[in-house]
Design a protein around this motif. Structure first.
Motif, mmCIF file in Angstrom:
data_model
loop_
_atom_site.group_PDB
_atom_site.id
_atom_site.type_symbol
_atom_site.label_atom_id
_atom_site.label_comp_id
_atom_site.label_asym_id
_atom_site.label_seq_id
_atom_site.Cartn_x
_atom_site.Cartn_y
_atom_site.Cartn_z
ATOM 1 N N GLU A 46 0.828 -1.207 0.000
ATOM 2 C CA GLU A 46 0.000 0.000 0.000
ATOM 3 C C GLU A 46 0.865 1.263 0.000
ATOM 4 O O GLU A 46 0.637 2.180 -0.771
ATOM 5 C CB GLU A 46 -0.954 -0.004 1.203
ATOM 6 C CG GLU A 46 -1.689 1.295 1.441
ATOM 7 C CD GLU A 46 -2.648 1.737 0.339
ATOM 8 O OE1 GLU A 46 -3.307 2.764 0.531
ATOM 9 O OE2 GLU A 46 -2.740 1.090 -0.724
ATOM 10 N N TRP A 52 0.080 5.420 -3.826
ATOM 11 C CA TRP A 52 -0.597 4.415 -2.999
ATOM 12 C C TRP A 52 -0.854 3.176 -3.840
ATOM 13 O O TRP A 52 -1.340 3.259 -4.968
ATOM 14 C CB TRP A 52 -1.922 4.952 -2.456
ATOM 15 C CG TRP A 52 -1.758 6.080 -1.503
ATOM 16 C CD1 TRP A 52 -2.086 7.380 -1.702
ATOM 17 C CD2 TRP A 52 -1.207 6.004 -0.188
ATOM 18 N NE1 TRP A 52 -1.775 8.130 -0.595
ATOM 19 C CE2 TRP A 52 -1.226 7.312 0.352
ATOM 20 C CE3 TRP A 52 -0.683 4.973 0.584
ATOM 21 C CZ2 TRP A 52 -0.752 7.594 1.626
ATOM 22 C CZ3 TRP A 52 -0.212 5.261 1.860
ATOM 23 C CH2 TRP A 52 -0.257 6.546 2.372
ATOM 24 N N SER A 89 -3.155 1.087 -3.421
ATOM 25 C CA SER A 89 -4.596 0.959 -3.663
ATOM 26 C C SER A 89 -5.008 1.709 -4.927
ATOM 27 O O SER A 89 -5.930 1.276 -5.635
ATOM 28 C CB SER A 89 -5.397 1.444 -2.463
ATOM 29 O OG SER A 89 -4.995 2.737 -2.074
ATOM 30 N N CYS A 119 -4.101 -0.560 -7.680
ATOM 31 C CA CYS A 119 -5.063 -1.655 -7.686
ATOM 32 C C CYS A 119 -6.338 -1.236 -8.417
ATOM 33 O O CYS A 119 -6.856 -1.979 -9.258
ATOM 34 C CB CYS A 119 -5.365 -2.088 -6.252
ATOM 35 S SG CYS A 119 -6.498 -3.478 -6.111
ATOM 36 N N MET A 172 -3.212 -7.142 -1.242
ATOM 37 C CA MET A 172 -2.578 -5.953 -0.667
ATOM 38 C C MET A 172 -1.772 -6.375 0.562
ATOM 39 O O MET A 172 -2.195 -7.255 1.317
ATOM 40 C CB MET A 172 -3.629 -4.923 -0.254
ATOM 41 C CG MET A 172 -4.492 -4.387 -1.368
ATOM 42 S SD MET A 172 -3.602 -3.442 -2.616
ATOM 43 C CE MET A 172 -2.965 -2.078 -1.633
ATOM 44 N N SER A 192 0.328 -4.469 3.832
ATOM 45 C CA SER A 192 0.610 -3.175 4.438
ATOM 46 C C SER A 192 0.567 -3.241 5.957
ATOM 47 O O SER A 192 -0.091 -4.102 6.533
ATOM 48 C CB SER A 192 -0.408 -2.136 3.975
ATOM 49 O OG SER A 192 -0.113 -0.872 4.522
ATOM 50 N N ILE A 237 -5.929 -1.495 6.527
ATOM 51 C CA ILE A 237 -5.664 -2.160 5.238
ATOM 52 C C ILE A 237 -6.831 -3.055 4.826
ATOM 53 O O ILE A 237 -7.090 -3.235 3.641
ATOM 54 C CB ILE A 237 -4.329 -2.949 5.260
ATOM 55 C CG1 ILE A 237 -3.976 -3.473 3.857
ATOM 56 C CG2 ILE A 237 -4.373 -4.092 6.265
ATOM 57 C CD1 ILE A 237 -3.795 -2.409 2.803
ATOM 58 N N ILE A 270 -9.177 -0.669 3.088
ATOM 59 C CA ILE A 270 -8.526 -0.204 1.857
ATOM 60 C C ILE A 270 -8.581 -1.286 0.789
ATOM 61 O O ILE A 270 -8.941 -1.030 -0.363
ATOM 62 C CB ILE A 270 -7.071 0.224 2.145
ATOM 63 C CG1 ILE A 270 -7.059 1.481 3.015
ATOM 64 C CG2 ILE A 270 -6.298 0.444 0.854
ATOM 65 C CD1 ILE A 270 -5.694 1.835 3.583
ATOM 66 N N ALA A 271 -8.228 -2.510 1.173
ATOM 67 C CA ALA A 271 -8.231 -3.628 0.217
ATOM 68 C C ALA A 271 -9.630 -3.853 -0.350
ATOM 69 O O ALA A 271 -9.801 -4.068 -1.555
ATOM 70 C CB ALA A 271 -7.709 -4.901 0.893
ATOM 71 N N CYS A 298 -10.575 -0.933 -2.878
ATOM 72 C CA CYS A 298 -9.827 -0.804 -4.133
ATOM 73 C C CYS A 298 -9.995 -2.014 -5.039
ATOM 74 O O CYS A 298 -9.493 -2.019 -6.154
ATOM 75 C CB CYS A 298 -8.343 -0.525 -3.866
ATOM 76 S SG CYS A 298 -7.408 -1.905 -3.216
ATOM 77 N N TYR A 348 -5.907 -9.267 1.741
ATOM 78 C CA TYR A 348 -4.858 -8.417 2.298
ATOM 79 C C TYR A 348 -4.056 -9.203 3.306
ATOM 80 O O TYR A 348 -4.527 -10.201 3.866
ATOM 81 C CB TYR A 348 -5.437 -7.150 2.951
ATOM 82 C CG TYR A 348 -6.233 -7.439 4.196
ATOM 83 C CD1 TYR A 348 -5.624 -7.431 5.450
ATOM 84 C CD2 TYR A 348 -7.586 -7.747 4.129
ATOM 85 C CE1 TYR A 348 -6.348 -7.728 6.598
ATOM 86 C CE2 TYR A 348 -8.315 -8.031 5.261
ATOM 87 C CZ TYR A 348 -7.685 -8.023 6.491
ATOM 88 O OH TYR A 348 -8.392 -8.315 7.626
#
Length: 130
Positions: free
Chosen positions: A53, A59, A61, A64, A80, A82, A87, A90-91, A94, A99
């Motif tokens: 990440e 980034w 993401s 991604c 991902m 991180s 995360i 975020i995963a 995106c 993750y």
């Protein structure tokens, strides 16, 4: 033929550790900071992408999301990686498949790659005649 993974990571020590461990699992890991990602994807038969990440220049993401919007790369599994606290969110947002939170045990990476790397259709078919 070895199965190929692209690891987008700009920490060379981290990239080397993961690449070395994964070769024992019969994977070839190509590492990149993300700046040559599209060329690598075009020139190689990449089955899975590990994506950090927090890259120094962008980034993961965002990369991604770009991959998910590109017809040629939309179906490649992305995991991902991180130390970022959220995360998991975020995963999910995106479009990543999974993750891994840093710091991680190397078996976390092995298990995730083995789970999400596309299975070879030919090797999963039963042997024998009809």
């Amino acid at each position: 033929m070895r199965k190929k993974i692209l690891y987008v990571e700009d920490d060379l020590d981290m990239a080397d550790i993961v690449a070395e461990i994964m070769q024992f699992e019969e994977y070839e890991v190509i590492t990149d900071s993300g700046k040559s990602m599209y060329k690598i994807l075009k020139d190689n038969d990449i089955g899975l992408i590990l994506m950090d990440e927090g890259l120094s220049w962008c980034w993961g993401s965002n990369l991604c999301r770009e991959l998910r919007l590109n017809e040629e790369t939309a179906t490649i599994p992305i995991i991902m990686i991180s130390a970022v606290r959220d995360i998991d969110d975020i995963a999910q947002h995106c479009g990543a498949n999974a993750y891994i939170r840093k710091p991680f045990e190397i078996y976390d990476v092995i298990d995730a790659v083995n789970e999400y790397y596309p299975k070879d259709e030919a090797s999963s078919l039963p042997s024998g005649g009809v």
